[in-house]
Design an enzyme around this catalytic site. Structure first.
Site, PDB file in Angstrom:
ATOM      1  N   ASP A 170       0.808  -1.219   0.000  1.00 10.99           N
ATOM      2  CA  ASP A 170       0.000   0.000   0.000  1.00 10.99           C
ATOM      3  C   ASP A 170       0.843   1.271   0.000  1.00 10.99           C
ATOM      4  OD1 ASP A 170      -2.416   1.460   0.209  1.00 10.99           O
ATOM      5  OD2 ASP A 170      -2.249   1.525   2.399  1.00 10.99           O
ATOM      6  N   TYR A 495      -6.940  -3.665  12.251  1.00  9.74           N
ATOM      7  CA  TYR A 495      -7.820  -2.568  11.836  1.00  9.74           C
ATOM      8  C   TYR A 495      -9.271  -2.864  12.189  1.00  9.74           C
ATOM      9  CZ  TYR A 495      -3.760  -0.627   9.557  1.00  9.74           C
ATOM     10  OH  TYR A 495      -2.519  -0.071   9.326  1.00  9.74           O
TER      11      TYR A 495
HETATM   12  C1  GCB Z   1      -1.417  -2.497   6.505  1.00 11.97           C
HETATM   13  C2  GCB Z   1      -0.116  -2.317   5.835  1.00 11.97           C
HETATM   14  C3  GCB Z   1       0.154  -0.867   5.462  1.00 11.97           C
HETATM   15  C4  GCB Z   1      -1.118  -0.234   4.929  1.00 11.97           C
HETATM   16  C5  GCB Z   1      -2.179  -0.273   5.998  1.00 11.97           C
HETATM   17  C6  GCB Z   1      -3.522   0.329   5.549  1.00 11.97           C
HETATM   18  O1  GCB Z   1      -1.663  -3.443   7.186  1.00 11.97           O
HETATM   19  O2  GCB Z   1       0.970  -2.847   6.544  1.00 11.97           O
HETATM   20  O3  GCB Z   1       1.177  -0.841   4.509  1.00 11.97           O
HETATM   21  O4  GCB Z   1      -0.918   1.067   4.464  1.00 11.97           O
HETATM   22  O5  GCB Z   1      -2.421  -1.605   6.350  1.00 11.97           O
HETATM   23  O6  GCB Z   1      -3.732   1.515   5.757  1.00 11.97           O
HETATM   24  O7  GCB Z   1      -4.307  -0.387   4.966  1.00 11.97           O
END
Ligand code: GCB
Length: 618
Positions: A170, A495
């Site tokens: 990302d 998340y």
């Molecule tokens: C993750 C990744 C990171 C992303 C982030 C996101 O798990 O390690 O590179 O930018 O999520 O914001 O989705």
């Protein structure tokens, strides 16, 4: 690998500035030997910088394949008897380098330095002026890290030749000569490498083993205990073809505090070893940096390398620096900014460290690749604790397809991964700021194929460095993960309430607590939440909060933080992300990832004040 320095026997010439640049639209330059003549029809290009955002049209910005860089350099007469080396801080991602039309090196891997000796080449030439040409490819495939693949599509729905670089990570695939290009000299017989390891004796800041639950508990002991030790042994190992006559340790004021000369230095075929002792050393501690130097004096050459004295231990619930349990508060970050892309920007780095200190952060992870050497030196000097990450990212599919089944990640990937670990170690081994190595971010560690792969990766890292703990940063769930038996600290990116149960902050506490307890029960190792965050549009407000508002980001992060304060094995919170950053285009990316606590222009969102309040010592 030693950083180029200047002293009475070594010189450095910077090749940064405006170079000639040309996009190789048909990727034919190597075959047509463009390097043999000065490049035609070039445009000016800044070094260091990513080339992408300097262009105004999509074709150039998104070019997949080779671009060419060219400039002249001059070797002064005064360098006639010197050894001359050309060094790239990084070239993203793969570079063929030519001098006067002759290939002098090739390097694969976009985030680590490489160099080539030019002495013979320039000695043979009667001219002082030389032409330096670099053919640089930004293609990522399954033989390299980060991983990626070029996708081509045909048929009536697509224009002829339609293709693009696909990546499974990302951040935008910025490319170019991102870090300084330098020429430097050494004497003909020279010091090749210096490894400095320290062992602290008689730590006096040992704490009383009380249970540390909340961030506040950690801040209390930070205030109570001053890191100190009776003495430290400094083990210095030098690789050199110059005779090493003297090894000394200097304090920050340049005073010699330990010295070993010729007959006490152990010598063995190009390797020199000495153990020096420093009494009552100043320890390098988080937020309280102290940098000593090792000075190696040879017959002809001389090199001074900075280092810090500090002690690291990991238990089942703690990460202990200099006898004091340490709680990681900080961020996952990126080298990323407007216009420069991933190009080194020293002013930006200073602003970043000032913001990190302002907000009360004590650490960061170099997600998802090693940052510039200049960045690491600042971290040493500012006492910022760093988890140093190799560019192993993009090794996971979210649709259930396998990555480690043989047809994607393969033996070439593994070998390159091992090479990059070695190169990261060689570059960063003497930095006191580096307290832990991260050998991958979000690989599919739940796949069977990941088991033999990461067994090799983790044992390689341990073979390289027996002084620092290691981690793998996870996306895999606790039941699926198959590799954490080989790490010292479990790092997890989560998340809840964002990619799952989107917008429902009320589920976060329950979900994160349940999961963290299971991880600790399974592995009995301390845990850092290495990513948690919510995309937030600066200046977007709503009461009650909804996703993407500044209020939501505050509520979201607070829900996680409350749980960390209830679990004594949680040893850190790294918010994702330090600031907004550029990504490839995507349905859930409005001009990049907006999970920054600061904007891309390094200004605070509301969450910055909330975190400053939590993180700043009272
Ligand atoms: C993750 C990744 C990171 C992303 C982030 C996101 O798990 O390690 O590179 O930018 O999520 O914001 O989705």
């Amino acid at each position: 690998m030693l950083y180029p320095i200047e002293n009475r026997v070594r010189e450095v010439k910077n090749l940064n500035g405006i170079w000639n640049f040309k996009i190789d639209r048909n990727n034919e330059g190597i075959e047509k030997k463009w390097f043999e003549q000065p490049l035609k029809d070039t445009v000016p290009m800044a070094v260091p910088a990513s080339f992408n955002d300097l262009f105004t049209n999509a074709e150039d910005r998104e070019h997949v394949g080779y671009v060419w860089y060219e400039r002249e350099f001059v070797i002064p007469k005064s360098w006639d008897d010197k050894r001359i080396v050309l060094r790239f801080g990084s070239a993203t991602h793969h570079a063929y380098v030519y001098v006067d039309g002759v290939q002098v090196t090739f390097h694969k891997g976009g985030f680590l330095p490489f160099e080539v000796e030019l002495t013979d080449i320039v000695e043979k030439s009667v001219e002082a002026n030389h032409r330096l040409t670099v053919a640089l490819s930004n293609i990522l495939d399954w033989t390299c890290i980060p991983c990626g693949e070029v996708i081509s599509k045909e048929g009536e729905q697509y224009p002829k030749g339609y293709h693009y670089q696909e990546t499974y990570f990302d951040f935008y695939n910025y490319s170019g000569l991102h870090r300084p290009v330098k020429l430097y000299t050494t004497p003909k017989k020279y010091i090749k490498d210096i490894v400095i390891k320290t062992q602290v004796e008689g730590l006096q800041s040992e704490f009383d083993n009380r249970i540390l639950m909340t961030l506040n508990d950690y801040q209390e002991i930070e205030k109570e205990l001053t890191p100190s030790a009776k003495s430290a042994n400094i083990y210095v190992s030098v690789e050199s073809d110059d005779d090493v006559m003297e090894i000394s340790v200097l304090d920050e004021n340049g005073n010699t505090v330990a010295l070993i000369s010729d007959r006490d230095i152990e010598k063995q075929e190009g390797f020199y070893r000495a153990t020096l002792t420093v009494d009552n050393p100043h320890l390098w501690s988080p937020g309280k940096a102290y940098l000593y130097s090792v000075k190696v004096g040879g017959n002809e050459d001389c090199y001074t390398e900075q280092f810090g004295i500090r002690d690291i231990k990991v238990t089942d619930k703690q990460f202990i620096i200099n006898g004091i349990p340490f709680y990681f508060r900080g961020f996952g970050r990126h080298e990323d900014s407007d216009i420069h892309g991933k190009g080194l920007d020293e002013a930006l780095n200073i602003r970043d460290f000032n913001l990190l200190k302002w907000i009360g952060a004590n650490s960061f992870r170099t997600s998802h690749y090693p940052y510039s050497e200049e960045h690491m030196m600042l971290a040493d000097r500012e006492g910022m604790v760093v988890i140093d990450e190799v560019p192993a990212v993009g090794m996971c599919f979210w649709d259930g397809n396998k990555v480690f089944a043989g047809d994607r990640v393969n033996d070439d990937t593994l070998n390159h991964h091992l090479d990059m670990l070695e190169s990261m170690y060689q570059r960063d081994k003497n930095h006191p700021c580096v307290v832990m190595w991260s050998v991958a971010n979000e690989a599919a560690t739940h796949e069977d194929g990941a088991v033999p792969y990461f067994e090799k990766v983790t044992s390689k890292m341990r073979e390289l460095d027996d002084t620092r703990p290691i981690t793998i940063v996870h996306t895999s769930g606790v039941d699926g993960d198959k590799v954490s038996q080989w790490v010292d600290v479990v790092c997890i990116n989560r998340y809840y309430g964002w990619y799952t149960d989107h917008g429902h902050t009320e589920v976060i506490g329950l979900q994160i607590k349940n999961e963290m307890i299971k991880w600790h029960e399974k592995y009995n190792k301390p845990i850092i939440l290495s990513e948690y965050g919510a995309d937030t549009i600066a200046g977007y407000h709503k009461l009650p909060a909804v996703a993407f508002t500044e209020e939501f980001q505050c509520e979201y992060l607070s829900e996680f933080n409350k749980v960390f304060d209830q679990l004594d094995f949680m040893i850190g919170e790294h918010v994702w992300a330090y600031c907004d950053f550029q990504t490839k285009q995507g349905l859930n990316r409005v001009d990049g990832n907006k999970k920054g606590v600061f904007t891309r222009n390094r200004q605070p969102k509301a969450a910055a004040f909330m975190l400053k309040d939590r993180w700043s010592a009272r």
